[in-house]
Every structure is written in C-alpha cells, then in structure tokens.
Design an enzyme around this catalytic site. Sequence first.
Site, PDB file in Angstrom:
ATOM      1  N   HIS A 108       1.021  -1.505   0.133  1.00 14.29           N
ATOM      2  CA  HIS A 108       0.425   0.291   0.584  1.00 14.29           C
ATOM      3  C   HIS A 108       1.138   1.225  -0.152  1.00 14.29           C
ATOM      4  CE1 HIS A 108      -3.291  -2.099   1.848  1.00 14.29           C
ATOM      5  NE2 HIS A 108      -3.096  -2.643   0.638  1.00 14.29           N
ATOM      6  N   PHE A 109       0.857   2.211  -0.681  1.00 18.71           N
ATOM      7  CA  PHE A 109       0.931   3.170  -1.157  1.00 18.71           C
ATOM      8  C   PHE A 109       0.620   4.637  -0.976  1.00 18.71           C
ATOM      9  CE2 PHE A 109       0.619   1.954  -5.079  1.00 18.71           C
ATOM     10  CZ  PHE A 109       0.550   3.271  -5.618  1.00 18.71           C
ATOM     11  N   LEU A 110       0.879   6.047  -0.905  1.00 17.59           N
ATOM     12  CA  LEU A 110       0.190   6.691  -1.297  1.00 17.59           C
ATOM     13  C   LEU A 110       1.272   7.345  -2.051  1.00 17.59           C
ATOM     14  CD1 LEU A 110      -1.220   9.854   0.721  1.00 17.59           C
ATOM     15  CD2 LEU A 110       0.512  10.013  -0.834  1.00 17.59           C
ATOM     16  N   HIS A 129      -9.553  -3.583  -7.246  1.00 13.62           N
ATOM     17  CA  HIS A 129      -8.556  -5.128  -7.611  1.00 13.62           C
ATOM     18  C   HIS A 129      -9.431  -5.356  -6.862  1.00 13.62           C
ATOM     19  CE1 HIS A 129      -5.186  -2.065  -7.813  1.00 13.62           C
ATOM     20  NE2 HIS A 129      -5.614  -1.854  -9.050  1.00 13.62           N
ATOM     21  N   SER A 178       3.176   4.990 -13.356  1.00 14.55           N
ATOM     22  CA  SER A 178       2.329   4.196 -13.502  1.00 14.55           C
ATOM     23  C   SER A 178       0.969   4.712 -14.484  1.00 14.55           C
ATOM     24  CB  SER A 178       1.302   5.458 -11.991  1.00 14.55           C
ATOM     25  OG  SER A 178       2.028   4.773 -11.003  1.00 14.55           O
ATOM     26  N   HIS A 210      -3.763  -4.947 -12.386  1.00 10.16           N
ATOM     27  CA  HIS A 210      -3.701  -3.739 -11.035  1.00 10.16           C
ATOM     28  C   HIS A 210      -2.520  -3.547 -11.173  1.00 10.16           C
ATOM     29  CE1 HIS A 210      -1.718  -6.926  -8.760  1.00 10.16           C
ATOM     30  NE2 HIS A 210      -2.301  -6.455  -7.900  1.00 10.16           N
ATOM     31  N   GLY A 211      -1.047  -4.450 -11.587  1.00  9.61           N
ATOM     32  CA  GLY A 211      -0.125  -3.562 -11.721  1.00  9.61           C
ATOM     33  C   GLY A 211       1.032  -3.790 -12.091  1.00  9.61           C
ATOM     34  N   LYS A 242       5.478   4.473   1.367  1.00 12.58           N
ATOM     35  CA  LYS A 242       4.894   3.153   1.510  1.00 12.58           C
ATOM     36  C   LYS A 242       4.590   2.739   3.376  1.00 12.58           C
ATOM     37  CE  LYS A 242       5.553   0.714  -0.538  1.00 12.58           C
ATOM     38  NZ  LYS A 242       4.990   0.276  -2.138  1.00 12.58           N
ATOM     39  N   HIS A 288      -3.684   4.026  -2.744  1.00 13.02           N
ATOM     40  CA  HIS A 288      -3.498   2.789  -2.965  1.00 13.02           C
ATOM     41  C   HIS A 288      -3.535   1.926  -1.224  1.00 13.02           C
ATOM     42  CE1 HIS A 288      -1.886  -2.162  -3.940  1.00 13.02           C
ATOM     43  NE2 HIS A 288      -2.855  -1.401  -4.039  1.00 13.02           N
TER      44      HIS A 288
END
Lengths: 480, 137
Positions: free
Chosen positions: A202-204, A325, A384, A403-404, A479, A233
């Site tokens: 997960h991240f911003l 997702h 991205s 999805h990634g 992160k 995310h």
Amino acid sequence: MNDQIRNISDTEWEIPQGFVSGMRVPGTFFLSHRLAEGLEEGALTQLANVATLPGILRCSLGMPDIHWGYGFPIGGVAAFDEDEGVISPGGVGFDINCGVRMITTALTAADIPDMKGLIEDLFATVPTGVGSKSPVRLSQHDLSNMLTDGAANAVELGYGMEGDVRRCEERGAMPGAELEFVSKKSRVRGIPQCGTLGSGNHFLEVQAIDEIADPATAKTFGVAEGQICVMIHCGSRGLGHQVCTDHLKVLEEAVKKYNIDLPDRQLACAPLHSPEGEAYFGAMAASANYAWANRQIITHLVRELLVKKFGIAYEEMPLVYDVAHNVAKWEEHEAADAAAGRSRVCVHRKGATRAFGPGRSEIVQEFRDAGQPVIIPGSMGTSSYLLAGTTTAMKRTFGSTCHGAGRVQSRSSAKRSLTGAAVASDLAKRGIIVRAPNAAAIAEEAPDVYKPSSEVVQVVHDAGISRIVARLRPLGVIKG
Amino acid sequence: MTFEELEHTADVRMRITAPTLPELFAESGFALAETLYGEYQRDAATVSFLIEAEGKDAEEKIVDFLSELLFLTETEYLVPVSFDLAADGNAVCGTVSGVLFDRTKHAGGIGVKGISYSGISFTKTAAGYELIIIFDI
C-alpha cells in the site's frame, strides 16, 4: 515455460484442460514472451486450479501481472454462472476491495520546490504502517452507515466532495451489503483503522503526468501533461481481513456440505445462492464499501494538507477515478454464444481491475464514450499509467485488465540483496523521495522486485484489453 | 529461534519447528509477531490475554490460533513476549502475555492481512513437529 502451455500469440497463452485434474475450462493468460520467462509454476497451477471450480465460464484468466497468490493467483479473473457457479474468498483476497484512486491538482512540479518536506508532511498526516491509528472517530452507528453507503457516507461525514462518489467504481458503494454477516470482531478491527493506509504494497504517491498517449481521452478524463497527481492504494484494512478469515471458516464446511471437490483448501467456496455464499457476498460487499470510504477519507486528509501548504482550492483536486482490485461482483456479460445475449454472472477479480469498454451504463456519463478509466500503479521507481477500458476487454476478459506491475522477487530475497537506505538513496538520485516506517519496508518494495510496469501495461495495450491514455512519473512515495 | 522465512514471491512463508505442540503454537506466534514488528526485545510482560482456538484438524487449529493472535495485535496493540498454552484434542487454549505496541521499538515489520491455508503443511517429525505456513501480506 512449461511445455504443456500453448502459445497463442505475442501476448496470449493457454493452459489446456488436463493440466491439473478436474479442469472444466482451459486457462488463458496474457504475457509477453519476455515476461513469460519469469512466470512461476505455482501461479500456473493456481490458474489451472481455478478452472476446476463449479460453474466457471469460458476460461480461468490471468492478467500480465500474474504471480503466486493464495487460492486464485494474483492477477486472476474468473466469471461464474448464476445457477451453477460458486463464490470464493480465495478469488477476492483477504484485503477486500484493495484498490487505487487518483486525484489531479492545480499544481505542477515547479510549485513544489521542497518535495521532501511535502512527503514528510503527508507521512505525518496519513496514518501509515503497523500500529497506526486513524484520526477519525467513528461510532458503531457511523460504521454501519459506512458499510452500507461506502464513499458517500464518508462524504456525508465531511470527508470529500459530492462529485467524488460518482467517479468511483460502483459509485463507491456496492449493493447487497448485509451487516448481519459482518462479525463483531470485524467491526472492532474496522473502527480505529478507517482512514489509515496500512502497509505492505500500500502506498500514497505524488506523481507528475509526463506523457499523454491519447490526448482526446486524457482531456475527457481531465488530465494534462505536467499536472501533479496523487495516487492512493489501500483497502478494507483489518475489517475486510477479518471478514475473509471468518467466512473462510464457514465456507470450509460448505465445501463438504455441497460436495465440492477442491484442489486447494484456500479455494473454499459455496454455491452463489446458498446461504453460505450469500452471507459471504453480503459481508464482502460491506467490506468493499468500507474500503471506498477509507480511500475517500485519506483523499480528504491529502487535499486538506495541499490546501494548507499550497493555497490551492479543495475543489481544484477532483477525483479522476477509483477502481477496486479485489472483489467479486454481479455483472452482465455477453454469453460465449453472442446470439444468446447477456447474462448475469459473478466476476471474481483477485489483483485485477475492471476495465469496462465504451458504452457501458455502469460508467459515469462523462466517461461513457471513452471507456472506464483504469489506474495501474507502478512500483516506487517506475511509472504508473492511466488507461481506458475497451470493447475487446468486454469480449475477452469479462471487462478486466491488470492491476499493477506484479512481484517477481520474494520479500526475504529483497531484504537479503538490498538495503532500504541504498534503495532510498538510489531513488533520491532519480528525483524520487521515499518515506516508510522502516528501512526494511523500502527494501521489500524496491522497484527491482516488481516486473517493469511499462512492460506489463504494454501487454494489456497490445492485447487490446485496455488502452494507454497517460503515463505518470513518481516524485514522492509513502510506503506503509 | 525455531522459525525461518522461506521463499515466497508476494507473502511471508515460514517454517516453524518445535518438540511439542504447545511450543509449536508459541513459536508460530513469535513468527507472526516478528513479521509484524521485526526482531524485538522480549521485555517483561505488562499485559496478558486469554487465547483460545479450535479446529477439526491441526491445520485449522493453527490457522485459528494465529488469526486470534493477529486480532489481539490489531485491537489490543499487543506485542507478545510469552505464551502459556495447552493443546488438547481439537482445541488450544492458554495465555499470551506481552507489552503494548511502541513505535520506537516495534516498527520494524510489515502488516499481515491474514493466515493462509495455501501451501500449509503440518508434519509430525522424529524431533517433534514442523509447520509450513504463509502469512498474507
């Protein structure tokens, strides 16, 4: 590549029936030849295992970010017949509606001379990592409303703008949430964690749009070169994890009750309209709604900080889109025999994104002619992408795409071969600031442990199951 | 330490060995805790909680036990330092003691979403028991 696997085209491969015992349909996955070299045998077996489930339609599908998961592989998609099919938490994941969203801003990189300062402020503002607590105080009543109304409830509580909700898949709330099937334990985990990022992948991320591939669609989606965006995310946190844990136990029993023969215990499932299957669906939908509210609250925290730091208006940071997702949903899709028209099927996406093509009524009006926006995050140091859903996806993948980037290296191996300090330093030299609760988290999520996002996205573009609209370059990452 | 991390692409896969069942459960608990918090000093306990789990077989019992422990870590902010457990038939029960989460001491790990049945293996060995289990990250 395993010699039983058939290469169909430059981007497509088939796992024939018989690869594992009991396959009802073949498996199909999308990979370039180069990415196929790194495909794990375990992921292939999992994709084939999914093909043994009752009521599966057409084929078990793998997106190009496919890798070894549990139950379904990550990057797995399968649709099930309403009457004959099953629902499985192994096809959704522990993190129900883990998803990603992006907002644009009125800023450009030149407006942010101190990216490190911004990332530190974001890290202090958005609760991140193990043990973090939300600044949001929810009552049991608030939580109940959130489980039913999702993102709209968060907006109602003051965390966002009205326009946000319509830019979410399912308009930020799946129908069918049944609160009676969400345990007390799930609620206890959910209340303090709403508005927190979590950890792991997960991240911003603060990003700049650095290339527009499709100017007309980019304009429709409201993105332009040079624009600063924020991507978030995360998912349903402990609430969704507990729902998965609780219902796996119930469905383990259901497997015996309904005489379902499974190759993997983590594919525990029940017929879609059985009491056990409907209970899981109701709890899963509630968790998905919580996840949309969670991302909505985090978005609000980010917007408030950017207003304070840069003096821009809150309304100048619209949501482009929010996609899930990890979810199972009722959708209308064309039957294999097109003459039979559309039928209602339950689509499981486990580490995959809905990518509905132009014209679908589920897509918000202003994007309907272009196709649904699809957001594909990279990995700290890689780009991205913003894409659009296609008609081909509707025909080939039940309206689904990747999805990634997809991992290629284990966490333990990453920690042995990399240090967090070295990864952060290398990224800083490339103009990317990284902040995490500990150095190991940076090492475990280093760009090198993922497939190159550009190659993964190129596969879905070349296969026609979504099309590239814009590329986003990372500038700063938090992160969990 | 009687647990070690094995290779797994996305998640954390552990091999845990112990001479007795209660010790296997306890070591599994520490494997989970060190995944969550990184290696940490096991200070004198300040809190304790009852923990109970059940299952029709050993695999279900261990998944249930670790899920209960995960619940305590998230809701009580528990960092375990000792276990006092008894395993009997289909159940395991006892006490887990520990300290409260402190970001300055326990921020070296990664969140665990759930305890997976995928690839789970529980074996009786000449030296006791061996468990291979995946923590979903």
